[in-house]
Design an enzyme around this catalytic site. Structure first.
Site, PDB file in Angstrom:
ATOM      1  N   ASP A  22      -2.646 -27.753  10.101  1.00 20.17           N
ATOM      2  CA  ASP A  22      -1.221 -27.584  10.344  1.00 20.17           C
ATOM      3  C   ASP A  22      -0.599 -28.502   9.090  1.00 20.17           C
ATOM      4  O   ASP A  22      -0.550 -29.487   9.313  1.00 20.17           O
ATOM      5  CB  ASP A  22      -0.802 -28.276  11.505  1.00 20.17           C
ATOM      6  CG  ASP A  22       0.392 -27.902  11.448  1.00 20.17           C
ATOM      7  OD1 ASP A  22       0.732 -27.382  11.228  1.00 20.17           O
ATOM      8  OD2 ASP A  22       0.796 -28.964  13.030  1.00 20.17           O
ATOM      9  N   ASP A  30      -2.096 -23.432  10.512  1.00 17.36           N
ATOM     10  CA  ASP A  30      -1.007 -22.206   9.891  1.00 17.36           C
ATOM     11  C   ASP A  30      -2.409 -21.634   8.346  1.00 17.36           C
ATOM     12  O   ASP A  30      -2.870 -22.443   8.100  1.00 17.36           O
ATOM     13  CB  ASP A  30      -0.247 -22.769   9.066  1.00 17.36           C
ATOM     14  CG  ASP A  30       0.015 -23.474   8.692  1.00 17.36           C
ATOM     15  OD1 ASP A  30      -0.347 -23.904   7.422  1.00 17.36           O
ATOM     16  OD2 ASP A  30       1.002 -24.727   8.823  1.00 17.36           O
ATOM     17  N   ASP A  99      -9.644 -10.328  11.758  1.00 14.80           N
ATOM     18  CA  ASP A  99      -9.888  -9.481  12.298  1.00 14.80           C
ATOM     19  C   ASP A  99      -9.206  -8.358  13.772  1.00 14.80           C
ATOM     20  O   ASP A  99      -8.194  -8.138  13.183  1.00 14.80           O
ATOM     21  CB  ASP A  99     -10.060 -10.529  14.147  1.00 14.80           C
ATOM     22  CG  ASP A  99     -11.298 -10.933  14.851  1.00 14.80           C
ATOM     23  OD1 ASP A  99     -11.423  -9.673  15.295  1.00 14.80           O
ATOM     24  OD2 ASP A  99     -11.025 -11.811  14.779  1.00 14.80           O
ATOM     25  N   ASP A 201     -13.624  -6.062  16.896  1.00 19.97           N
ATOM     26  CA  ASP A 201     -13.783  -7.121  18.085  1.00 19.97           C
ATOM     27  C   ASP A 201     -14.142  -6.487  19.546  1.00 19.97           C
ATOM     28  O   ASP A 201     -13.722  -5.360  18.993  1.00 19.97           O
ATOM     29  CB  ASP A 201     -12.216  -7.318  18.889  1.00 19.97           C
ATOM     30  CG  ASP A 201     -12.257  -8.717  19.981  1.00 19.97           C
ATOM     31  OD1 ASP A 201     -12.603  -9.322  19.510  1.00 19.97           O
ATOM     32  OD2 ASP A 201     -11.349  -7.478  20.895  1.00 19.97           O
ATOM     33  N   GLU A 258     -18.416  -6.971  16.553  1.00 15.43           N
ATOM     34  CA  GLU A 258     -19.065  -7.418  17.980  1.00 15.43           C
ATOM     35  C   GLU A 258     -19.150  -6.733  19.363  1.00 15.43           C
ATOM     36  O   GLU A 258     -19.067  -5.641  19.360  1.00 15.43           O
ATOM     37  CB  GLU A 258     -17.810  -8.460  18.081  1.00 15.43           C
ATOM     38  CG  GLU A 258     -18.019  -9.319  19.188  1.00 15.43           C
ATOM     39  CD  GLU A 258     -17.084 -10.049  20.260  1.00 15.43           C
ATOM     40  OE1 GLU A 258     -17.150 -11.217  21.040  1.00 15.43           O
ATOM     41  OE2 GLU A 258     -16.255  -9.056  20.607  1.00 15.43           O
ATOM     42  N   HIS A 331     -15.894 -18.791  17.853  1.00 19.09           N
ATOM     43  CA  HIS A 331     -14.939 -19.585  18.989  1.00 19.09           C
ATOM     44  C   HIS A 331     -14.593 -19.108  20.299  1.00 19.09           C
ATOM     45  O   HIS A 331     -13.675 -19.390  20.715  1.00 19.09           O
ATOM     46  CB  HIS A 331     -13.312 -18.862  18.489  1.00 19.09           C
ATOM     47  CG  HIS A 331     -13.260 -17.410  18.462  1.00 19.09           C
ATOM     48  ND1 HIS A 331     -14.266 -16.560  17.625  1.00 19.09           N
ATOM     49  CD2 HIS A 331     -12.742 -16.496  19.092  1.00 19.09           C
ATOM     50  CE1 HIS A 331     -13.982 -15.414  18.244  1.00 19.09           C
ATOM     51  NE2 HIS A 331     -13.119 -15.661  18.923  1.00 19.09           N
ATOM     52  N   ASP A 332     -15.861 -18.609  20.528  1.00 17.88           N
ATOM     53  CA  ASP A 332     -15.830 -18.025  21.617  1.00 17.88           C
ATOM     54  C   ASP A 332     -17.517 -18.825  22.737  1.00 17.88           C
ATOM     55  O   ASP A 332     -17.640 -18.732  23.586  1.00 17.88           O
ATOM     56  CB  ASP A 332     -16.700 -17.066  21.914  1.00 17.88           C
ATOM     57  CG  ASP A 332     -15.065 -15.752  21.541  1.00 17.88           C
ATOM     58  OD1 ASP A 332     -13.957 -15.846  21.725  1.00 17.88           O
ATOM     59  OD2 ASP A 332     -15.463 -14.216  20.821  1.00 17.88           O
TER      60      ASP A 332
HETATM   61  C1  NOJ Z   1     -13.890 -11.603  21.801  1.00 18.53           C
HETATM   62  C2  NOJ Z   1     -13.347 -12.310  21.344  1.00 18.53           C
HETATM   63  O1  NOJ Z   1     -13.764 -12.762  20.863  1.00 18.53           O
HETATM   64  C3  NOJ Z   1     -13.007 -13.541  21.851  1.00 18.53           C
HETATM   65  O2  NOJ Z   1     -12.422 -14.557  21.900  1.00 18.53           O
HETATM   66  C4  NOJ Z   1     -11.753 -11.843  22.544  1.00 18.53           C
HETATM   67  O3  NOJ Z   1     -11.026 -12.814  23.921  1.00 18.53           O
HETATM   68  C5  NOJ Z   1     -12.655 -11.167  23.177  1.00 18.53           C
HETATM   69  N1  NOJ Z   1     -13.397 -10.217  22.110  1.00 18.53           N
HETATM   70  C6  NOJ Z   1     -11.175  -9.704  23.665  1.00 18.53           C
HETATM   71  O4  NOJ Z   1      -9.824 -10.041  22.346  1.00 18.53           O
END
Ligand code: NOJ
Length: 554
Positions: A22, A30, A99, A201, A258, A331-332
């Protein structure tokens, strides 16, 4: 092997911009913060940076709910900041990867606002609208991936709309050619800005079945996951080939889809010359603790052979055609040192063990921010402390399944996506050096010991190990194109494999257990290229030890 592409011979670094750096003191990262850290990323050896979405968004799902596909979220900066980032990265031979979130938009996107306004506006068919069942309930019993029904009623139209994810993320109707054209135009806008690729995505959900029907319930809420009912529906590849023709073809970029729901056997249709994408993120190896779908309350202890089998199957799937994106974190997912080593042990050794696999398998390694420091999970006391929308959905589902609040919270501790979203740990200053303001998520308390500054000064740190092994990979062509073979396949402590090309053979061996693990006599031959302990192992690998050896073969 065919001519090597730039993205096959580099490491990709994934940035979660909200949590990276940041520069304004407003508590969220950012774009300028990324530009400021380009030298750090160059030093690490990254050749591409995948940014999770930076478009205008109400941020219900932290940017995966987009309200303008060709803008920049003011929270992250301006289009000029983005252009500067692309240019500054390019000067360092680093490409920026965007993305694309094309299964759904935000419910605040002007397209959806128009679509929901009536049944006969110009965009009325841009989303998936259906009538209620005769009793007024949702058209089907599908559960959205974040929990609750996948349908939300809209009174303006007197109909329901489908959302694979949150209510604020309505699914776009890919059957409509105008929708496809608008999405392709947005991607071309970013290509014109000079981006080096796309991560696409949730792409397996864009095609819906011809008939929408109830499915057999898979949990106590009487619903079935929308994933079971719609992922990878036949006909999807027609859309994707059009996507390739209209956007990707003719550009020196990479694309990584993905693709939850695509099996290894189907890979040739999806990646490579006759496929659609350069690479595909698969899920088998990260879902090893789950019985079936990704239901956090339904996890089981897993044998190492399950993880090894999943990785080997993926390697085999792209051995002849296509290419593999190697990853343990994003990040998931929870932090890999906790997720893949639930039995504990020294997290520094665990991080080095995973780094060793990441950098010596065949494919393009993806490093997630903080993974190179060995960042770990957080453990907050209440569900309210968690921001992640899926943590709340899974918590509620666990309660419905009969678990106590404490048990439901323990599933969140282990799996929450917030584990990976806490601020990047730069140094020992307040908030880990991420912000001078109040961070949108608290920093992990352990930033005082796990941080980039301290690790830069420590030759034995996880970061130093990463730098060394990223470089090693670039100097050893056998690590780029050598044939993969799994070794000691039945061993429940050690993951070992070889990479062979010409007369060179490189062997990686990693002890996943916190006990010593016996090696067969003479297993490690030749020169030790790198290892997570200061000296070479003898007859056994020490707890969590990772080593890489190179030998000459006839
Ligand atoms: C996969 C993404 O990596 C995730 O973070 C997101 O919540 C879902 N797709 C919905 O877009």
């Amino acid at each position: 092997m065919k001519a090597t592409k730039w993205w096959q011979n580099t490491a990709v670094y994934q940035i979660y911009p909200k949590s990276f750096n940041d520069t304004t003191g407003n508590g969220t990262g950012d774009l300028r913060g990324i530009t400021e850290k380009l030298d750090y990323l160059k030093d690490l050896g990254a050749g591409a940076l995948w940014l999770t979405p930076v478009y205008p968004s109400p941020m219900v799902d932290n940017g995966y709910d987009i309200s303008d596909y060709t803008g920049i979220n003011p929270q992250f900066g301006t289009l000029a900041d983005m252009e500067e980032l692309i240019a500054e990265a390019k000067r360092r031979d680093i490409r920026i990867v965007m993305d694309l979130v094309y299964n759904h938009s935000s419910d605040q996107h002007p397209w959806f606002i128009e679509s929901k306004s009536s049944r006969n506006n110009a965009k009325s068919d841009w989303y998936i609208w259906r009538d209620a069942k005769p009793d007024g309930s949702a058209p089907t019993n599908w559960r959205g991936i974040f929990g609750g029904s996948a349908w939300t009623y809209c009174k303006e139209r007197g109909q329901y709309y489908l959302h694979t994810f949150a209510e604020a993320q309505p699914d776009l109707n890919w059957e409509n050619p105008e929708v496809r054209a608008a999405l392709f135009a947005a991607a071309n806008f970013w290509l014109d800005k000079g981006v080096g690729g796309f991560r696409i995505d949730a792409i397996t959900y864009i095609k819906k079945p011809a008939v929408f029907e109830d499915g057999t319930p898979d949990a106590a809420d009487g619903m079935v996951s929308v994933h079971t009912m719609t992922a990878n529906t036949p006909g999807i590849l027609d859309f994707l080939h059009e996507f390739r023709r209209e956007v990707f073809d003719g550009h020196d970029i990479f694309t990584v889809g993905e693709a939850n729901g695509v099996s290894v056997a189907e890979l040739p249709d999806w990646v490579g010359e006759n496929g659609v994408f350069s690479m595909l993120f698969e899920f088998a190896h990260v879902l090893v603790p789950y019985e079936g779908g990704e239901c956090w309350s339904k996890m089981l202890p897993w044998p190492l052979t399950k993880l090894k089998g999943a990785l080997s199957a993926s390697q085999a799937g792209v051995a002849k055609e296509g290419w593999y994106p190697i990853y343990f974190e994003n990040h998931d997912r929870a932090r890999s040192v906790n997720y893949f080593f639930p039995h504990g042990g020294d997290t520094r050794l665990a991080a080095k063990a995973l780094a060793t696999i990441l950098m010596t398998l065949r494919g393009t390694p993806f490093i997630y921010e903080g993974e190179e420091l060995g960042m770990t999970n957080v453990k907050w006391d209440t569900i309210e402390a968690y921001d992640d929308i899926s943590s709340h959905g899974q918590y509620e589902l666990a309660l419905k399944e009969g678990f106590s609040p404490a048990e439901a919270l323990s599933f969140v501790h282990f799996n929450s996506r917030d584990n990976a979203r806490t601020p990047m740990q730069w140094d020992t200053s307040k908030n880990a050096g991420f912000t001078t303001g109040t961070p949108w998520l608290p920093a992990n308390e352990n930033y005082r010991t796990i941080n980039a500054a301290a690790e830069q000064a420590d030759a034995d740190s996880v970061l130093s190990y990463y730098k060394q092994i990223v470089r090693l990979r670039k100097t050893k062509p056998v690590l780029l194109d050598g044939v993969y073979e799994e070794l000691l396949a039945d061993n429940e402590q050690i993951y070992a494999f070889s990479r062979t090309a010409g007369n060179r053979r490189i062997v990686t061996a990693v002890n996943f257990s916190t006990e010593e693990a016996q090696l067969p006599a003479g297993f490690l031959k030749g020169v030790r290229l790198i290892g997570s302990y200061a000296d070479a192992p003898k007859a056994a690998l020490r707890p969590l030890e990772a080593v890489v050896y190179e030998e000459e073969v006839k």
